[in-house]
Structures are given as structure tokens and as C-alpha cells.
Design an enzyme around this catalytic site. Structure first.
Site, PDB file in Angstrom:
ATOM      1  N   ASP A   1       0.868  -1.174   0.000  1.00 62.84           N
ATOM      2  CA  ASP A   1       0.000   0.000   0.000  1.00 62.84           C
ATOM      3  C   ASP A   1       0.912   1.233   0.000  1.00 62.84           C
ATOM      4  O   ASP A   1       2.137   1.128   0.115  1.00 62.84           O
ATOM      5  CB  ASP A   1      -0.981  -0.021   1.183  1.00 62.84           C
ATOM      6  CG  ASP A   1      -2.221   0.829   0.875  1.00 62.84           C
ATOM      7  OD1 ASP A   1      -2.125   1.731   0.010  1.00 62.84           O
ATOM      8  OD2 ASP A   1      -3.276   0.624   1.500  1.00 62.84           O
TER       9      ASP A   1
HETATM   10  C1  BGC Z   1      -5.074   3.248   0.206  1.00 62.43           C
HETATM   11  C2  BGC Z   1      -5.215   2.318  -0.978  1.00 62.43           C
HETATM   12  C3  BGC Z   1      -4.983   3.061  -2.266  1.00 62.43           C
HETATM   13  C4  BGC Z   1      -3.648   3.745  -2.198  1.00 62.43           C
HETATM   14  C5  BGC Z   1      -3.270   4.477  -3.473  1.00 62.43           C
HETATM   15  C6  BGC Z   1      -3.820   4.087   0.142  1.00 62.43           C
HETATM   16  O1  BGC Z   1      -3.828   5.089   1.106  1.00 62.43           O
HETATM   17  O2  BGC Z   1      -5.070   2.478   1.394  1.00 62.43           O
HETATM   18  O3  BGC Z   1      -6.483   1.729  -0.963  1.00 62.43           O
HETATM   19  O4  BGC Z   1      -5.075   2.184  -3.358  1.00 62.43           O
HETATM   20  O5  BGC Z   1      -3.646   4.661  -1.131  1.00 62.43           O
HETATM   21  O6  BGC Z   1      -4.007   5.629  -3.627  1.00 62.43           O
END
Ligand code: BGC
Length: 735
Positions: free
Chosen positions: A276
Site C-alpha cells: 500500500d
Molecule cells: C489506500 C489504498 C490506495 C492507495 C493508493 C492508500 O492510502 O489504502 O487503498 O489504493 O492509497 O491511492
């Protein structure tokens, strides 16, 4: 009107059985030609070029193209439009090895045209609706040159304090599997691959607090939190995103059990795992790594293949390999996985058509996609209360007061994670009501406070507007920015001064129809007596205003059901209908499983939702009452529309394994049937469940069905009362 959902009865039980965790590997067959090409390419790559494939950058207006020309990224998230993607893609093809870049973006409920937030899609209980939204998303995004969605989020959650519940399928295992599979297939049909996120357990954050740790025993992990991931992988998702949270004490970013032993080992997943956002460096804050280098080594050695943002891999990984702290074989494995996915998605295909900017623009917000979004939005709205058939407003009164800023706020219609969504695409609920009631009702409007209702300054004016009307439509709930990531709440009532506003509106004596736009189940215990009707939505998307007007005015009928229980009090959460039995079942006596100050049951149960008509279920009939492992449990039930309007019933079948080697949930959703009936019409529907799907996991992680009696409940919610017993006479053989 585009009729993509035919008003036919569909037996969802007849869809191919959804695979459960633990019983089957998920990798598609390998293509020997592709594997050979990857091996040949790998042999030509420098260590730095390999590590470049293990990094996903994020686009920003000051994006530095040298990241592409130096081959230090393999994927890019968030490029804004087709011309940008086309130009960056061309730059990548001109590098020494010409390895194509993978383009991706967060798009969990649409690209330019936004569909309802995922919890609303799940509320349809209909895989055709969920898949239609995913396909619409993919058609728009794929035309821009996107390859992969950073979604769906398939984190199951029973805790509405956690703001991200709105991004996922809700509390139920069966629905989470159905949601994962339908989304992955819908995206693929529209031309996009899926990322299943967030692997795994993120939805069980302690006390519902964002990014908090989760503790999940192995059997619960396998029975409850993993099945949606397995279903999504079986449907073809090539990428998995590791969750931010620590699972049983080890952050998933560096959790070898989750990433390697289970996902890649036991399940045989051969795509790649991405972190993530910047979560590799967060291993320091987790207290797992002292330095960035330690964090990188831990994550890669545990099985993480690609870092998203943070730039630690390109900066530190080559030296860690040279120092012997990360084996080259692990790098080669990770890069092979990335290249395999790029091959499978056709990125190396020389005949793949170039991005056509004119066609890309023409693919956005087409009338057909907008119409699908409107129909999907109608299918996502739950009717919770409708005293004296107040809705629909087929004979609207002369004066209607619309109260609440959200009725005229495009952002609140659209919801969080707006992707390429645009406010100007949104028909506002207020305008829809004004236009469509013109000549029949005078529609007045008052926004007594902002959409979060942080001040009472405008209450007097709003109350005066209400008092001068015959009916109030109050549009309240959570503004979009109080929903999704990083929006955990400890109070689950209507935010700030909204309840007080409702009290004052109710004091006018005018009937109130409450439209809630929210990102989670909320506590409506105080709200309920003040209003005549409640329509509940989870951010309905670009066409949500038109869809809500359709439902209010009776041009469409609500049919969605609650994908999460609505608690009576915050103290009940986490709450879900599929609880295990207690040795002292809930009852009036003191020494039973109960609260002193509140009933144990939810205010509205999972699966609940009214329609504009009424349904009766009768004559439950077991097709065969003695079953073997390879058989299918089947029951027939007659469903009758006993009201005066056409409607759609979601017939739900729940099972309870009465005696087993481990306590089994009192009820578990196991099959659905969707039936459209005219007034007075009735139909017998058959619901079926493969006996193999009655399984649960034992301590060794095996998926087993045990012989014995299973009680089946059938009805219109998890409170279904019709029941019958079947006996499984042959279960899973002992090892
Ligand atoms: C979130 C993800 C997301 C990623 C990219 C993160 O903060 O948990 O779900 O895909 O950001 O934007």
C-alpha cells in the site's frame, strides 16, 4: 431507457459456485511461450532494471520523466488523461529494453462516471449490478490507456466505526465473495484488470480505528476474511495489495505467512503483490525495522514484490542484493511475476491498438454509461422505513420543502475516491425534484448548515421553510469527506447538529421523508420516531440525484438490502448477524448473553430492506433431505407479491450447522434469488447450495464438511423465519 438489467427472476444459486478459501489453487495455467520470453528478458536485465520493475510510482503534475527513461519504475498510478498516458507509454517503449509501463489508478466505484460506493453496490445483492458498475468503470478507464484498477477493496468488516466500510462489501462472507467475483469479472469485461485489496484483515482494525492492528485467529481468517480474496483471485485478479495493518503482530507489508506461505504457497498465486502507499517505510513506525534498508529487506524477503510510492526499492534494493541481504532469486521471482502480469494483460502485444485520444474522450460519460449508473444507483438504495406508504410520492402534495445542503452538493452525491469524476456531470437531487415536480408541487429549499451540520445558525430559517410546506424531504448524513480512508468515528449518530435539526423539523408536525447519504451504517435509534420514511444510500454516485428522484417519485422501486447490520447503539459494534451461539443464548434472564441497557439485536438486521410492495414467503420445501458431499442442497419456496405495486424481492437462504466439531454461526447466508413480481403474482423459486460450500476450516487449515443436520432459513432478511432441516450423510473424508 437502457435496460441492462432485465426484470426477470434470476436464480443466483444457478451461477457457478463461488470457490471458498483453502480448497483450490488460484493461478491460471502458465503459458510456456510467455514464461520463456520472460526468462530471456530477465537474463538481459541489469539489477537496477529489475528493481525498476518492482516500483510503482505516483503521477503528479511535476512528474519526472527521467524515472521512465532510467527504467526506474515499472508501473505508474494516477496519470490524468489519455494524451499523458500515451506520451509516457511511448517514452517507456524507447528505453533500452522497451518494457511497457503498467498504468493504474484508484477507481473503486467508477472513473469519470461514478457509480455508488462499493457498499451501495453490495446492497443490490445482485452480481449483475455489481459487474455492470465495474464494467462501466473499466470501459471509460481502459479507453484512456489504463490497464489495472487499484480495486476492488474486498475487506470484510463488522465495525462501522471504521470509515472504509463504505469501500467494501460489508459484513457477510457470501456477499463478499459474490462482490469480489462480480467486480473482477466486470472490470475484465470492460478491459481492466483488478487489484484485490487490502490483503488481509484490514477491516478488523481494533476498535474500528484506522490503521490499527488486527488480531484474527487462523480459523476466522480462513472462514471470514480470506474467502473474498480467494473468490477474486479465482475470477482472475492478477494483483494483490498488501494491507497497512499489522496482522497478529506482523505488518502485512512484511508478513511472510500472509504473502508467501498462504497467498503464493498454499493458494499458488502467481501474479504480484504491491505494497500500500509508502507502507514499506512505515515498517519503521510499526517497530519492525530500525532503518529503511531493514524495512526493504524484510518486505521483499517476506514476499512483497512491488513498492507503491516511497522510492525505497529503487534507492536501496540493489545494494541490499549486492550485500547478500536479499537473494537475487527473490528479485527474479518478483520481476517474473510483474512481467507475467504485463504479458497476460497484453502489454507486450505488438498488435495492441495505440491509445486514440479522440476515442478516449468519446468513451467518457456517454449517455449509455450514465443511464447504467442511474439504474445501478436505483438498485443501491435501501428503504428502511415507510409508514403508511408515504413513499412513493405518486400524488405529491402542493408544497414540498427540501432541507439539507447535501441535496445540492455534487460532491456528496459522488462520494469519496472520485477518480476522474466531475461535479458538472452530476444532476443534483434538488434540481431533479424541482424540474420533475414542476407544475405539480412547489419545491422550496433550505440548507440550514453545511453538509456536516457544524452550526445551528440557519436552523430557524429551515424550520420556517418546513413549516410552510406539506412535506419535508430532509437530505442528511455524512459528507463525502467523512467517509472512506482515515475517517474512523466513535459516534455513529447523524453527525454534529443533524439530530437536533430533525427534532426541530419534526416539531413542525410536517411529515418527514429522510434521505440519508452516508458512508457507513449509523445509529438511527433516536432518528427513527421522528420521520415517516427513510431512504438510505452509501454515496450514490454521479447519477445518484436522478436515481433518488426516480425512487422518491415512484418511477422506480427500491429493492436493495442492508449489507451491514444497523446497530441500536455504538456499544454493540462490531456487530454481525452470523454470530456463534452462546451457551447462554440472549433472553430476558439476567445470566444470558445480553446488555443491561440495550437490546442485543440490531435496529435493522443484515439483509433487511423494504420495497413499495409486500412479499410473503410460503411452502418451503426441501428438494432432497439426505445429501452427500457432491450433492447440492436445494429448497423451493413460493414467493408472492401481496401488495399493490410491482416489486423485486431478494430471497435469502441462510444455513446453520446444528452440531459440529466447532460452534458454527447461528445463520450464514448461502444463496440468493432475485424475483420480480407484479401485484398478486406468485412464483416458486429454488435456491441451491453445493454441499461443499457448507464447509468450514479446521485447526489444520483444511476446509471440511461434517455430516449432520443443517437448518435452512428462507425469507427476506437475516431474520427469515421459514425453516426446514436437511441431513448431510457424507462429509469430507478424514485425511
Ligand atoms: C489506500 C489504498 C490506495 C492507495 C493508493 C492508500 O492510502 O489504502 O487503498 O489504493 O492509497 O491511492
Amino acid at each position: 431507457m437502457v435496460r441492462f438489467l432485465r426484470p426477470l427472476s434470476l436464480l443466483l444459486a444457478l451461477l457457478p459456485a463461488i470457490a471458498g478459501a483453502g480448497e483450490a489453487p488460484v493461478a491460471p495455467p502458465r503459458d510456456a511461450r510467455i514464461e520463456a520470453e520472460i526468462a530471456a528478458l530477465l537474463a538481459r536485465m541489469t539489477l537496477e532494471e529489475k528493481v525498476g520493475q518492482m516500483y510503482m510510482g505516483g503521477w503528479s503534475p511535476d512528474f519526472d520523466l527521467s524515472e521512465v527513461t532510467s527504467s526506474s519504475i515499472g508501473a505508474l498510478s494516477g496519470p490524468p488523461d489519455a494524451p499523458t498516458i500515451a506520451s509516457i507509454a511511448a517514452t517507456a517503449r524507447r528505453t533500452r529494453l522497451g518494457i511497457p509501463l503498467l498504468f493504474t489508478q484508484d477507481m473503486i466505484h467508477g472513473y469519470r462516471t461514478l457509480f455508488p460506493m462499493p457498499l451501495g453496490l453490495a446492497a443490490s445483492f445482485d452480481p449483475r449490478v455489481i459487474a455492470a458498475a465495474a464494467e462501466g468503470t473499466a470501459r471509460e478507464a481502459a479507453a484512456q490507456g489504463m490497464h489495472l484498477a487499484l480495486g476492488p477493496m474486498v475487506d470484510l468488516s463488522r465495525d462501522p466505526r471504521w470509515g472504509r466500510v463504505v469501500e467494501g462489501p460489508g459484513e457477510d462472507v457470501f456477499l463478499s465473495r459474490l462482490f469480489a467475483e462480480a467486480t473482477v469479472r466486470g472490470l475484465a469485461k470492460g478491459g481492466l484488470a483488478a487489484t484485490l485489496k487490502h490483503f488481509v484483515g484490514y477491516g478488523a482494525a481494533e476498535a474500528g480505528r484506522e490503521y490499527a492492528a488486527t488480531w484474527i485467529p487462523d480459523v476466522q481468517l480462513r472462514d471470514v476474511y480470506l474467502p473474498a480474496f480467494h473468490a477474486g483471485l479465482s475470477a482472475g485478479a492478477p494483483m494483490v495489495m498488501a494491507a497497512f495493518n499489522a496482522l497478529n503482530g506482523i505488518p502485512v507489508t512484511a508478513n511472510r505467512f500472509a504473502l508467501t506461505t498462504l497467498l503464493k504457497g498454499e493458494w499458488g498465486f502467481d501474479g504480484f503483490v504491491v505494497s500500500d502507499w509508502d507502507s514499506v517505510s512505515e515498517l519503521k513506525a510499526h517497530g519492525l525495522a530500525a532503518t529503511d534498508s531493514d524495512a526493504v529487506a524484510l518486505a521483499v524477503n517476506a514476499g512483497l514484490d512491488v513498492e507503491m510510492a516511497g522510492r525505497l526499492f529503487p534507492r536501496l534494493l540493489p545494494d541490499l542484493v549486492r550485500a547478500g541481504r536479499v537473494p537475487m532469486a527473490r528479485i527474479d521471482d518478483a520481476v517474473t511475476r510483474v512481467l507475467r502480469v504485463k504479458h497476460r494483460l497484453g502489454l507486450f502485444d505488438a498488435t495492441r491498438p495505440a491509445i486514440d485520444p479522440a476515442a478516449a474522450t468519446a468513451a467518457l460519460a456517454t449517455p449509455a454509461t450514465r443511464e447504467i449508473a442511474r439504474e445501478v444507483a436505483r438498485r443501491s438504495v435501501v428503504l428502511l422505513k415507510n409508514d403508511a406508504d408515504r413513499l412513493p410520492l405518486v400524488a405529491p402534495p402542493p408544497r414540498i420543502a427540501v432541507i439539507g445542503a447535501a441535496a445540492a452538493d455534487a460532491g456528496d452525491h459522488m462520494g469519496a475516491w472520485g477518480a476522474a469524476g466531475r461535479r458538472e456531470d452530476v444532476p443534483l437531487l434538488l434540481d431533479q425534484l424541482r424540474d420533475r415536480l414542476a407544475g405539480r408541487s412547489e419545491v422550496t429549499f433550505s440548507a440550514p448548515c453545511d453538509d456536516a451540520c457544524r452550526s445551528t445558525d440557519g436552523f430557524d430559517a429551515a424550520v420556517a421553510t418546513a413549516a410552510a410546506s406539506d412535506l419535508v424531504i430532509a437530505v442528511l448524513g455524512e459528507p463525502w469527506w467523512m467517509t472512506a480512508e482515515a475517517t474512523s468515528r466513535t459516534r455513529l449518530g447523524l453527525p454534529n447538529h443533524q439530530e437536533e435539526l430533525l427534532t426541530r423539523l419534526a416539531a413542525t408536525g410536517k411529515p418527514i421523508v429522510l434521505v440519508v447519504i452516508a458512508g457507513r451504517p449509523m445509529v438511527l435509534t433516536e432518528t427513527l420516531p421522528k420521520v415517516a420514511a427513510i431512504l438510505w444510500t452509501f454515496s450514490p454516485g454521479t447519477m445518484g440525484g436522478a436515481a433518488l428522484a426516480d425512487l422518491l417519485l415512484g418511477e422506480a422501486s427500491p429493492s436493495a438490502r442492508l449489507p451491514m447490520s444497523l446497530p441500536r447503539a455504538v456499544g454493540q459494534v462490531p456487530i454481525s448477524y452470523d454470530q456463534l451461539p452462546s451457551g447462554r443464548p440472549t433472553g430476558p434472564d439476567l445470566l444470558t448473553s445480553r446488555y443491561l441497557d440495550e437490546e442485543a439485536s440490531p435496529l435493522f438486521p443484515f439483509g433487511y430492506g423494504l420495497t413499495y410492495t409486500r412479499f410473503a414467503h410460503r411452502d418451503l420445501r426441501v428438494v432432497a433431505d439426505r445429501l452427500r458431499l457432491a450433492d447440492t442442497l436445494a429448497v423451493a419456496v413460493t414467493v408472492a407479491n401481496v401488495g399493490s405495486r410491482p416489486g423485486r424481492e431478494i430471497v435469502q437462504l441462510y444455513v446453520h450447522d446444528l452440531v459440529a466439531s466447532r460452534s458454527r454461526p447461528l445463520r450464514q447466508l448461502a444463496a440468493l434469488a432475485i424475483v420480480d413480481l407484479a401485484p398478486g403474482e406468485s412464483r416458486e423459486v429454488t435456491l441451491s447450495v453445493p454441499v461443499a460450500d457448507l464447509a468450514f476450516h479446521d485447526d489444520a487449515g483444511r476446509r471440511i464438511v461434517e455430516p449432520g443436520v443443517f437448518r435452512v432459513f428462507v425469507g427476506g432478511s437475516s431474520d427469515a423465519t421459514l425453516s426446514a432441516d436437511v441431513t448431510v450423510v457424507e462429509g469430507t473424508p478424514s485425511p
